[in-house]
Design a protein around this motif. Structure first.
Motif, PDB file in Angstrom:
ATOM      1  N   LEU A   1       0.839  -1.202   0.000  1.00  0.00           N
ATOM      2  CA  LEU A   1       0.000   0.000   0.000  1.00  0.00           C
ATOM      3  C   LEU A   1       0.873   1.251   0.000  1.00  0.00           C
ATOM      4  CD1 LEU A   1      -2.791  -0.997   2.567  1.00  0.00           C
ATOM      5  CD2 LEU A   1      -3.020  -0.786   0.089  1.00  0.00           C
ATOM      6  N   GLY A   2       1.962   1.233   0.739  1.00  0.00           N
ATOM      7  CA  GLY A   2       2.885   2.360   0.767  1.00  0.00           C
ATOM      8  C   GLY A   2       3.472   2.639  -0.598  1.00  0.00           C
ATOM      9  N   ARG A   3       3.833   1.586  -1.311  1.00  0.00           N
ATOM     10  CA  ARG A   3       4.385   1.780  -2.665  1.00  0.00           C
ATOM     11  C   ARG A   3       3.356   2.433  -3.583  1.00  0.00           C
ATOM     12  NH1 ARG A   3       7.146  -3.165  -1.493  1.00  0.00           N
ATOM     13  NH2 ARG A   3       5.371  -4.424  -2.175  1.00  0.00           N
ATOM     14  N   ARG A   4       2.104   2.049  -3.435  1.00  0.00           N
ATOM     15  CA  ARG A   4       1.049   2.603  -4.290  1.00  0.00           C
ATOM     16  C   ARG A   4       0.761   4.073  -3.952  1.00  0.00           C
ATOM     17  NH1 ARG A   4      -3.154  -2.438  -5.414  1.00  0.00           N
ATOM     18  NH2 ARG A   4      -1.509  -4.000  -5.644  1.00  0.00           N
ATOM     19  N   LEU A   5       0.838   4.388  -2.668  1.00  0.00           N
ATOM     20  CA  LEU A   5       0.502   5.750  -2.248  1.00  0.00           C
ATOM     21  C   LEU A   5       1.666   6.722  -2.401  1.00  0.00           C
ATOM     22  CD1 LEU A   5      -1.515   4.982   1.032  1.00  0.00           C
ATOM     23  CD2 LEU A   5      -2.428   5.487  -1.240  1.00  0.00           C
ATOM     24  N   GLU A   6       2.870   6.220  -2.378  1.00  0.00           N
ATOM     25  CA  GLU A   6       4.054   7.082  -2.337  1.00  0.00           C
ATOM     26  C   GLU A   6       4.112   8.075  -3.488  1.00  0.00           C
ATOM     27  OE1 GLU A   6       8.868   6.674  -1.598  1.00  0.00           O
ATOM     28  OE2 GLU A   6       7.731   4.949  -2.331  1.00  0.00           O
TER      29      GLU A   6
ATOM     30  N   PRO B   1      -2.758   5.436 -11.659  1.00  0.00           N
ATOM     31  CA  PRO B   1      -2.457   4.344 -12.585  1.00  0.00           C
ATOM     32  C   PRO B   1      -3.738   3.639 -13.027  1.00  0.00           C
ATOM     33  CG  PRO B   1      -1.026   4.264 -10.650  1.00  0.00           C
ATOM     34  CD  PRO B   1      -2.097   5.261 -10.362  1.00  0.00           C
ATOM     35  N   LYS B   2      -3.686   3.004 -14.155  1.00  0.00           N
ATOM     36  CA  LYS B   2      -4.830   2.288 -14.680  1.00  0.00           C
ATOM     37  C   LYS B   2      -5.150   1.080 -13.802  1.00  0.00           C
ATOM     38  CE  LYS B   2      -6.579   0.067 -18.900  1.00  0.00           C
ATOM     39  NZ  LYS B   2      -6.231  -0.347 -20.275  1.00  0.00           N
ATOM     40  N   ALA B   3      -6.411   0.826 -13.611  1.00  0.00           N
ATOM     41  CA  ALA B   3      -6.823  -0.310 -12.782  1.00  0.00           C
ATOM     42  C   ALA B   3      -6.531  -1.616 -13.497  1.00  0.00           C
ATOM     43  CB  ALA B   3      -8.305  -0.214 -12.466  1.00  0.00           C
ATOM     44  N   PRO B   4      -5.996  -2.603 -12.781  1.00  0.00           N
ATOM     45  CA  PRO B   4      -5.763  -3.913 -13.387  1.00  0.00           C
ATOM     46  C   PRO B   4      -7.076  -4.661 -13.577  1.00  0.00           C
ATOM     47  CG  PRO B   4      -5.280  -4.004 -11.053  1.00  0.00           C
ATOM     48  CD  PRO B   4      -5.593  -2.568 -11.353  1.00  0.00           C
TER      49      PRO B   4
ATOM     50  N   PRO C   1      -7.785  -0.405  -7.537  1.00  0.00           N
ATOM     51  CA  PRO C   1      -6.914  -0.737  -6.405  1.00  0.00           C
ATOM     52  C   PRO C   1      -5.574  -0.009  -6.424  1.00  0.00           C
ATOM     53  CG  PRO C   1      -6.922  -2.531  -7.990  1.00  0.00           C
ATOM     54  CD  PRO C   1      -7.948  -1.535  -8.460  1.00  0.00           C
ATOM     55  N   ARG C   2      -5.324   0.778  -7.469  1.00  0.00           N
ATOM     56  CA  ARG C   2      -4.044   1.478  -7.550  1.00  0.00           C
ATOM     57  C   ARG C   2      -4.152   2.930  -7.080  1.00  0.00           C
ATOM     58  NH1 ARG C   2      -1.004  -2.175 -10.667  1.00  0.00           N
ATOM     59  NH2 ARG C   2      -1.898  -4.161 -10.016  1.00  0.00           N
TER      60      ARG C   2
ATOM     61  N   LEU D   1      -6.523   5.703  -4.144  1.00  0.00           N
ATOM     62  CA  LEU D   1      -7.296   5.741  -2.907  1.00  0.00           C
ATOM     63  C   LEU D   1      -8.785   5.490  -3.163  1.00  0.00           C
ATOM     64  CD1 LEU D   1      -5.839   8.719  -0.833  1.00  0.00           C
ATOM     65  CD2 LEU D   1      -6.102   6.357  -0.064  1.00  0.00           C
ATOM     66  N   GLY D   2      -9.387   4.770  -2.259  1.00  0.00           N
ATOM     67  CA  GLY D   2     -10.814   4.510  -2.309  1.00  0.00           C
ATOM     68  C   GLY D   2     -11.281   4.025  -0.954  1.00  0.00           C
ATOM     69  N   GLY D   3     -12.568   3.740  -0.855  1.00  0.00           N
ATOM     70  CA  GLY D   3     -13.137   3.351   0.417  1.00  0.00           C
ATOM     71  C   GLY D   3     -12.556   2.074   0.989  1.00  0.00           C
ATOM     72  N   VAL D   4     -12.370   1.050   0.159  1.00  0.00           N
ATOM     73  CA  VAL D   4     -11.850  -0.214   0.655  1.00  0.00           C
ATOM     74  C   VAL D   4     -10.403  -0.058   1.105  1.00  0.00           C
ATOM     75  CG1 VAL D   4     -11.338  -2.614   0.104  1.00  0.00           C
ATOM     76  CG2 VAL D   4     -13.432  -1.564  -0.766  1.00  0.00           C
ATOM     77  N   MET D   5      -9.608   0.715   0.367  1.00  0.00           N
ATOM     78  CA  MET D   5      -8.216   0.901   0.772  1.00  0.00           C
ATOM     79  C   MET D   5      -8.134   1.591   2.130  1.00  0.00           C
ATOM     80  SD  MET D   5      -4.965   2.714  -1.181  1.00  0.00           S
ATOM     81  CE  MET D   5      -4.946   1.575  -2.564  1.00  0.00           C
ATOM     82  N   LEU D   6      -8.974   2.587   2.366  1.00  0.00           N
ATOM     83  CA  LEU D   6      -8.987   3.242   3.675  1.00  0.00           C
ATOM     84  C   LEU D   6      -9.366   2.244   4.769  1.00  0.00           C
ATOM     85  CD1 LEU D   6     -10.517   6.844   3.485  1.00  0.00           C
ATOM     86  CD2 LEU D   6      -8.146   6.165   3.799  1.00  0.00           C
ATOM     87  N   SER D   7     -10.323   1.369   4.483  1.00  0.00           N
ATOM     88  CA  SER D   7     -10.713   0.352   5.448  1.00  0.00           C
ATOM     89  C   SER D   7      -9.562  -0.591   5.752  1.00  0.00           C
ATOM     90  CB  SER D   7     -11.911  -0.449   4.921  1.00  0.00           C
ATOM     91  OG  SER D   7     -13.043   0.368   4.773  1.00  0.00           O
ATOM     92  N   MET D   8      -8.784  -0.912   4.731  1.00  0.00           N
ATOM     93  CA  MET D   8      -7.614  -1.775   4.939  1.00  0.00           C
ATOM     94  C   MET D   8      -6.588  -1.094   5.846  1.00  0.00           C
ATOM     95  SD  MET D   8      -7.186  -3.222   1.038  1.00  0.00           S
ATOM     96  CE  MET D   8      -5.587  -3.983   1.336  1.00  0.00           C
TER      97      MET D   8
END
Length: 625
Positions: free
Chosen positions: A94-99, A107-110, A140-141, A143-150
């Motif tokens: 998650l840190g790599r994605r947010l950095e 980035p485009k969603a997989p 998933p690449r 920020l969104g609601g599920v990522m905040l929950s994680m």
């Protein structure tokens, strides 16, 4: 269909970290795939039958603490177990994605995996059953609601620097978009939603959401972005809360949260809980006990604190101080009071002069009488109330330092007052509308002796002025265009008469404030006074207003109106939350009657028996619960 209670419980199941056996495939997929799968296929969902109440469009509140948006799709228990087993790897990913994330250019969603990592939590729905969505379209690449929950579920304090940076970027984008209709707005999927006040009217003609007018679509997008900004702040402070960061409870956000929790009505289940030990085993996921407030609460019922830019800045500074391993000193009572008087929050230009008030000024039961240009708004009030213990001694000291007789002898005009629509220019050490309003909203019964002293001084000076045209009077700043003259009156300006008028208004307002404090203290002797009897009759008359007359019980008042209308149980009538001003004809007898009751209160009710903060008029939460 799941009951709303269980929906809310599931939404906040991140509240207690999960540990235990791993699910299938937990160690056989890359960490990148696991994170993608958790966001795209969280695994659990529910139909949201209800939602939080509408919030101000331009100022969505800050959750205190956590996530306040009720999500329709969220992490299942099996998915949480997979994430917890590889917790450190997940947080690093998650840190790599947010950095390096740019919210405007994510980035485009997989593509989703063809085969889900976990089997479905629910069997395929039958035609007569509701199909709960357990997958999302969130990228998933970014920020969104599920990522905040994680982030919350994993207690990922390591990600706070990234969240701070992205919250700042999002705030700047939101501010720019609110000022420029062509400025870009990031597309963020919070996984659920809330609505703004007046949204029903905005959407009344929209039948096909895919054909929403561009202007309305942009309005919705900006609102969602502002709400998500507040959710990010809520998540950051929840992480600090879990880590026991001491400065959080002493901050404005922490204090307001404590204040709101203390003034919530407890339902039957909560009333049984007096400590953490009293929470039933089967309710530990849904119920908690707040040590600062000293009360239990439901985890799913998030406190929502009114947003201000100052509160946001203070909250961000708090998070940064935690990262720097520093504690933040709490604001002093003088700082909070000075700010409230210098920037009360509400300004009324009064382009149209208010109606006249007789030169023989009436006694207001029970509020300030003269309409002021500057007065405390809801944000200033709740901040003052959350710092009550620190502000009351300062208020008391300032009232003690005001000497009307000395001011009258000085007879000099105060320094030129400079103000604009935000800064009042009022002297924080002098008598003013906001100063008296502060005593009122804090239920500052501790100030009663000083209020009596000031009223007595003004009364004596006014009596002397009636007998001697040269007797000195203080020059008081009324901050109001109110006059005894009718609109269009040809009566000339009389400086001396204006000085008497201002002194009379303050003297009557001091009496009205004294009566209000006694009324909130439920002192029985007040009931037989002329002022109280007139006030009760005034409330009954006001209950026939068009805004109130149709309400025959407390249940008749819609929850969206309960921030300004409430039910008076004693009189069994609807009343205005902010009170009704009843003008009682002033006489020496009425004055003496009220002062005697106040003196009796001070001599018969010891300080430890006075209610004070317990009956402080804290505004109810606009949530209908």
């Amino acid at each position: 269909m799941k009951p709303l209670f269980w929906v809310a419980l599931a939404l906040l199941s991140w509240a207690l970290p999960v540990s235990g056996a791993s699910g299938p495939g937990s160690a056989t997929v890359s960490i990148e795939v696991l994170v993608d799968e958790a966001i795209q296929r969280p695994g659990d969902g529910a139909q949201i039958c209800d939602a939080p109440p509408p919030v101000p469009y331009s100022r969505p509140p800050i959750p205190a603490y956590g996530i306040s948006v009720w999500q329709s799709t969220f992490l299942s228990e099996p998915m949480k177990k997979l994430l917890h087993e590889r917790r450190d790897e997940v947080v690093q990913e998650l840190g790599r994605r947010l950095e390096k994330l740019d919210l405007l250019n994510p980035p485009k969603a997989p593509a989703k995996r063809k085969k889900p990592l976990l089997p479905p939590l629910y069997p395929p729905a039958k035609p007569d059953e509701v199909d709960f969505e357990t997958e999302t379209d969130q990228n998933p690449r970014t920020l969104g609601g599920v990522m905040l929950s994680m982030v919350l579920d994993l207690d990922a304090v390591e990600l706070l620097p990234h969240l701070l940076r992205l919250e700042e970027q999002l705030q700047q984008l939101n501010v720019a978009a609110s000022r420029d209709d062509k400025a870009p707005i990031p597309v963020i999927d919070a996984g659920g939603g809330t609505t703004w006040e007046g949204s029903g009217e905005d959407f009344k003609d929209v039948e096909d959401w895919s054909k929403m007018p561009p202007k309305l679509k942009r309005k919705q997008q900006l609102f969602d972005s502002m709400v998500f900004d507040r959710e990010m702040l809520g998540v950051m402070v929840e992480l600090l809360h879990r880590k026991g960061y001491a400065s959080l409870s002493g901050s404005t956000l922490g204090r307001v949260r404590t204040l709101i929790l203390q003034h919530r009505k407890l339902d039957e289940d909560l009333q049984k809980v007096r400590s953490v030990a009293d929470i039933p085993e089967d309710q530990k996921q849904s119920m908690a006990f707040d040590k600062d407030a000293g009360v239990p609460y439901w985890r799913w019922r998030i406190v929502r604190v009114p947003y201000t830019e100052d509160l946001r800045n203070e909250t961000r500074s708090l998070v940064q101080a935690y990262l720097d391993k520093k504690e933040v000193p709490a604001l002093t009572g003088a700082q909070v009071l000075d700010e409230a008087i210098a920037q009360p929050g509400s300004y009324n230009q009064m382009c149209i002069s208010p109606g006249p008030i007789d030169f023989d000024v009436p006694l207001p039961a029970y509020n300030l009488l003269a309409p002021r240009h500057f007065f405390l708004d809801a944000d200033s009030i709740i901040k003052l109330q959350s710092y009550r213990a620190e502000v009351i001694p300062v208020l008391l000291e300032r009232l003690k330092n005001i000497d009307m007789a000395k001011l009258a002898k000085q007879g000099t005009k105060s320094a030129e007052r400079r103000f604009d629509i935000q800064k009042s220019g009022l002297n924080p050490e002098a008598l003013s509308g906001p100063l008296l309003q502060a005593v009122q909203v804090l239920q500052g019964v501790e100030c009663l002796p000083e209020l009596l002293r000031l009223e007595e001084q003004l009364h004596a000076l006014l009596l002397a002025a009636e007998k001697d045209a040269t007797a000195p009077l203080p020059l008081l700043e009324l901050d109001s265009p109110v006059s005894w003259r009718e609109l269009g009156s040809k009566e000339g300006t009389d400086a001396r008469k204006g000085q008497i008028y201002a002194c009379r208004i303050y003297q009557r307002e001091l009496l009205g404030l004294i009566g209000r404090l006694l009324r909130k203290e439920a002192f029985p002797a007040l009931d037989s006074t002329t002022v109280e009897k007139a006030y009760v009759e005034g409330l009954k008359k006001a209950a026939q207003d068009k805004e109130l007359k149709d309400f025959k019980s407390a249940d008749d008042i819609p929850w969206e109106s309960r921030h300004w209308i409430t039910w008076n149980k004693a009189l069994n009538i609807p009343v205005y939350v902010h009170g009704t001003i009843v003008r009682v004809p002033y006489t020496e007898e009425v004055r003496g009657e009220l002062r005697k009751v106040a003196a009796d209160y001070l001599t018969t009710v010891p300080p430890e028996k006075r209610l004070g903060a317990k009956v402080m008029p804290v505004a109810p939460e606009p949530d209908g619960l």
